[in-house]
Design a protein around this motif. Structure first.
Motif, short mmCIF file in Angstrom:
data_model
loop_
_atom_site.label_atom_id
_atom_site.label_comp_id
_atom_site.label_asym_id
_atom_site.label_seq_id
_atom_site.Cartn_x
_atom_site.Cartn_y
_atom_site.Cartn_z
N ASN B 451 26.85 7.88 27.80
CA ASN B 451 26.64 9.06 28.99
C ASN B 451 27.14 10.45 28.45
O ASN B 451 26.98 11.50 28.83
N GLY B 452 28.37 10.44 27.80
CA GLY B 452 28.87 11.53 27.23
C GLY B 452 27.96 12.19 26.35
O GLY B 452 27.83 13.31 26.19
N THR B 458 21.92 15.86 30.68
CA THR B 458 22.33 15.46 32.26
C THR B 458 22.98 16.59 32.96
O THR B 458 22.73 16.85 34.12
N LYS B 459 23.87 17.38 32.63
CA LYS B 459 24.50 18.63 33.25
C LYS B 459 23.45 19.58 33.61
O LYS B 459 23.72 20.59 34.27
N GLU B 460 22.29 19.59 33.03
CA GLU B 460 21.22 20.67 33.50
C GLU B 460 20.39 20.06 34.78
O GLU B 460 19.67 20.96 35.27
N LEU B 461 20.65 18.79 34.89
CA LEU B 461 20.15 18.45 36.30
C LEU B 461 20.95 18.59 37.52
O LEU B 461 22.15 18.72 37.39
N VAL B 467 23.64 11.89 38.26
CA VAL B 467 24.23 10.66 38.44
C VAL B 467 23.33 9.33 38.10
O VAL B 467 23.65 8.62 37.71
N GLU B 468 22.05 9.77 38.78
CA GLU B 468 21.14 8.78 38.78
C GLU B 468 20.85 8.23 37.16
O GLU B 468 20.43 7.01 36.82
N MET B 469 20.58 9.57 36.35
CA MET B 469 20.28 9.30 34.79
C MET B 469 21.45 8.35 34.40
O MET B 469 21.29 7.42 33.64
N ASN B 470 22.91 8.80 34.66
CA ASN B 470 23.95 8.08 33.73
C ASN B 470 23.87 6.58 34.46
O ASN B 470 24.29 5.66 33.61
N ARG B 471 23.43 6.41 35.72
CA ARG B 471 23.41 5.01 36.15
C ARG B 471 22.29 4.27 35.15
O ARG B 471 22.64 3.07 35.05
#
Lengths: 254, 482
Positions: B451-452, B458-461, B467-471
């Protein structure tokens, strides 16, 4: 380790075999159409080899060249490739790296006028702990075009290997064209692999400064090329070959 | 780059599409499906009769039928594309090219058939519409079953419509733009799309209008062996700004399904547009999508994408920088798990002076999956002082998986400044050891590192989507140890 042996590849050579644990300097100078088009080279275990390939024939016809280089375990190879000449060239170089091999490869290409240069450089890591570093600098002049594909393949058996490709391109005229493809195909997870591709040219400020010191654009171009050439040949152990390359560059600059 | 808008509040419990609060619910996105009685009225395979039937059922104008027939001719004549993965195993004769699941489009969720509404409820769409979105479209099989836009945007002249409706209500606009960025001659699947396209979204943002809330469309394939060919056409007029999000999913049947959508975006001078998509097709779907934006003077285009599902993905969003000082950002992440080929990347064509592009791609391969970055940056002779930066990073999580990087760089102007950098490697053992010493299991530690790794994307979403993508990454990482 034995003394350094120099080997000049001749048109009659069908294959080159470097014995285990030897030190060899190989000059592969393609300066005429009768030169060897396809040549396998076998480099023995624990040998130390400098291989210099120069493509510089003076006819403006097209030429296809293939080199299949098999590097056995624990060998160390410094490879230099120079692409000049006047014709259209298709060059295919395949390096097969065995276990614990160290391969440092450098390339310099400089097509001019209407020349078309296509190079396919495939570097295949077939065993563990090999290191391959590939650095290519390209100058493209006039209306020439250059296509340089460097593909590194790390097979599943090539764990703990390290591969790095750096391609750099300098278009010397507004009608020159360049195409780079630094490809990586990695099927082993415990490896380090990377590549870069970039363009370079003098910043307008640097260009302005050099012009204020009385240098014409043509002289500045020669300075840049000489600087690149000087760095390129610095590691070549054979003085005659080193001087040959510098002479070819000077002739090409004139 | 448009920064995350802090004014857009996302409920912490709100879910974008898959509602994957547990692995079971995540699996349900791929394993559960509704009865598909409407499939009795359909057939597999493609011919001129079917193309004429689609056009006639939609009561399309003659020019659209002609366009479909010309595209079909191109499709039949063209070979499979060579730019991309091997598609020879895809049996195009076994695909159902058109199925209509609902008789008409609903104006409120209450009017949507119960089983379809239940699917979209599971995906969290109606709730998202209420809380955070400016407008929503929902497509089920070949037709759009719901579309809405908040009144305040309608009053500003924004059009957010189902493509079938837009073809009748805004025919002149569609005729000027439809398949002008992605012509049917581009490749075989663009031609196929031109012949059988159905549904999708039409978005028009008038000059100077800025929409801070995202607009969203969600595409769901439900039936076995289905093909979905939605068309997204977006026109952002001068100095306008908007953000549009697409999500996609389909259940798993063990039979190939095909998604060959098309996205065309026209970004006019000084406009800014962001297109985000999170694609999570089932692992028996071929996802062969074509996306292209034409970016005019001083305009800015952003692509943010996540690819998780599908058997084979072939997706390279393309920005054509037509106007002076036009810019494009491409951010993408692809996760290739067991049996998957994620062949993704980006294409940027610089056609004007002082244009710039920035490409950041991340890929993860695991369990025998193959992640491929395939890209093209083309700097034309007219593109004086063009700048392009490309950064690709790959993580290979085991010795059965594969990562390929195939960037093609064409430079035809000597003033161009280009830098491409790519790296590939495995998880750092020291990082895992540190996290384990802090009480995490190896699986949790690996997921956290991955995730890192994808954090620049992901920070651009918007927060909820990241959160969804990390999950989704955490779920893909399950059973990654041992």
């Amino acid at each position: 380790m034995k003394q350094l042996v120099k080997k000049n590849i001749k048109a009659s050579d069908k294959k080159i075999i470097v014995a285990d644990k030897t030190r060899v300097f190989i000059l592969d100078y393609v300066d005429r159409l009768s030169a060897v088009s396809t040549l396998p080279i076998f480099i023995g275990r624990e040998s130390q080899v400098q291989y210099v390939f120069i493509l510089d024939h003076n006819l403006s016809s097209s030429l296809k060249i293939n080199r299949e280089i098999h590097i056995a375990d624990r060998a160390k190879v410094d490879s230099y490739q120079v692409y000049f000449g006047r014709g259209d060239y298709q060059v295919n170089i395949n390096n097969h790296l065995g276990k614990n091999v160290i391969l440092n490869s450098q390339g310099l290409f400089w097509p001019k006028k209407q020349q078309i240069l296509q190079v396919q450089d495939n570097d295949i890591f077939t065993a563990r702990s090999a290191v391959g570093k590939f650095k290519v600098i390209g100058l493209v002049d006039d209306s020439a075009s250059a296509q340089y594909y460097a593909n590194v393949t790390l097979k599943p058996e090539a764990q703990l290997s390290e591969a790095r490709i750096d391609l750099s391109l300098h278009l010397l005229s507004s009608t020159a064209r360049g195409r780079l493809l630094p490809g990586l195909k990695i099927a082993a997870n415990d490896v380090k692999a990377g590549h870069s591709a970039s363009t370079f040219h003098l910043a307008p400020e640097d260009l302005f400064y050099l012009q204020t010191r009385g240098l014409s654009p043509a002289k500045i171009k020669v300075l840049v090329i000489n600087s690149i050439a000087g760095q390129f040949v610095s590691g070549i152990k054979d003085e005659t070959t080193k001087n040959l390359i510098l002479k070819l560059i000077k002739k090409r600059s004139d | 780059m448009i920064k995350r808008n802090n004014k857009i509040k996302f409920s912490s419990r709100l879910s974008l599409k898959s509602t994957p609060k547990s692995s079971n619910s995540h699996d349900s996105m791929w394993n559960s499906y509704n009865k598909s009685d409407y499939m009795a009225k359909t057939r597999v395979g493609l011919d001129e009769k079917l193309v004429r039937f689609i056009s006639s059922e939609k009561k399309e104008p003659a020019w659209m039928l002609q366009h479909r027939l010309a595209s079909l001719k191109e499709y039949l004549a063209m070979p499979l594309p060579t730019w991309g993965p091997d598609l020879t195993k895809l049996n195009l004769d076994k695909i159902t090219y058109y199925a209509r699941a609902a008789d008409k489009q609903a104006e409120s969720w209450a009017d949507v058939p119960a089983d379809i509404k239940s699917t979209f409820n599971k995906l969290g769409i109606p709730r998202a519409e209420q809380e955070v979105l400016a407008g929503v479209g929902a497509q089920y099989e070949s037709t759009v079953i719901y579309h809405s836009l908040k009144d305040k945007f309608k009053e500003q002249g924004v059009i957010f419509e189902d493509m079938d409706v837009a073809l009748h209500e805004h025919e002149d606009l569609l005729k000027s733009y439809f398949m002008k960025a992605v012509p049917a001659t581009l490749h075989k699947f663009a031609a196929l799309h031109g012949a059988v396209w159905s549904g999708g979204t039409f978005l028009y943002i008038p000059r100077g209008v800025i929409i801070e809330q995202p607009l969203q469309a969600y595409f769901r394939m439900n039936a076995k062996g289905m093909g979905q060919f939605e068309h997204t056409l977006i026109i952002i007029e001068e100095e306008a700004q908007a953000h549009y999000i697409e999500g996609c999913s389909a259940p798993r049947y063990g039979v190939d399904s095909l998604h060959a959508g098309c996205v065309e975006i026209f970004v006019k001078p000084r406009a800014r547009f962001r297109y985000s998509s999170v694609e999570s097709w089932s692992k028996d779907a071929y996802n062969l999508n074509t996306k292209r934006a034409l970016v005019e003077k001083e305009a800015h285009m952003e692509w943010v994408g996540g690819n998780f599902g599908s058997n084979v993905t072939m997706l390279y969003p393309c920005s054509v920088l037509l106007g002076e000082s036009a810019t494009a950002d491409h951010l993408g992440v692809a996760f290739a798990n067991q049996g998957q080929i994620q062949d993704t990347g980006a294409k940027v064509i610089h056609l004007a002076p002082h244009t710039s592009s920035n490409i950041i791609m991340k890929s993860i391969s695991k369990g025998g999956g193959q992640a491929i970055y395939r890209g093209l940056v083309d700097i034309s002779p007219q593109a004086e002082y063009a700048i392009s930066n490309i950064k690709c990073d790959a993580l290979i999580l085991d010795d059965r998986s594969q990562s390929d990087t195939i960037p093609t760089i064409n430079i035809k102007n000597q003033t161009a400044v280009l830098a491409h950098e790519a790296t590939a490697g495995k998880l750092n053992a020291e990082d895992i050891f540190y996290l384990r010493s802090r009480g995490l299991s190896e699986e949790q530690a690996s997921a956290m590192i991955v995730n890192g790794f994808i954090e620049p994307i992901t920070k651009e979403l918007p927060l909820e989507y990241s959160v969804e993508m990390n999950r989704m990454v955490e779920l893909e990482m399950e059973n990654s140890v041992g």
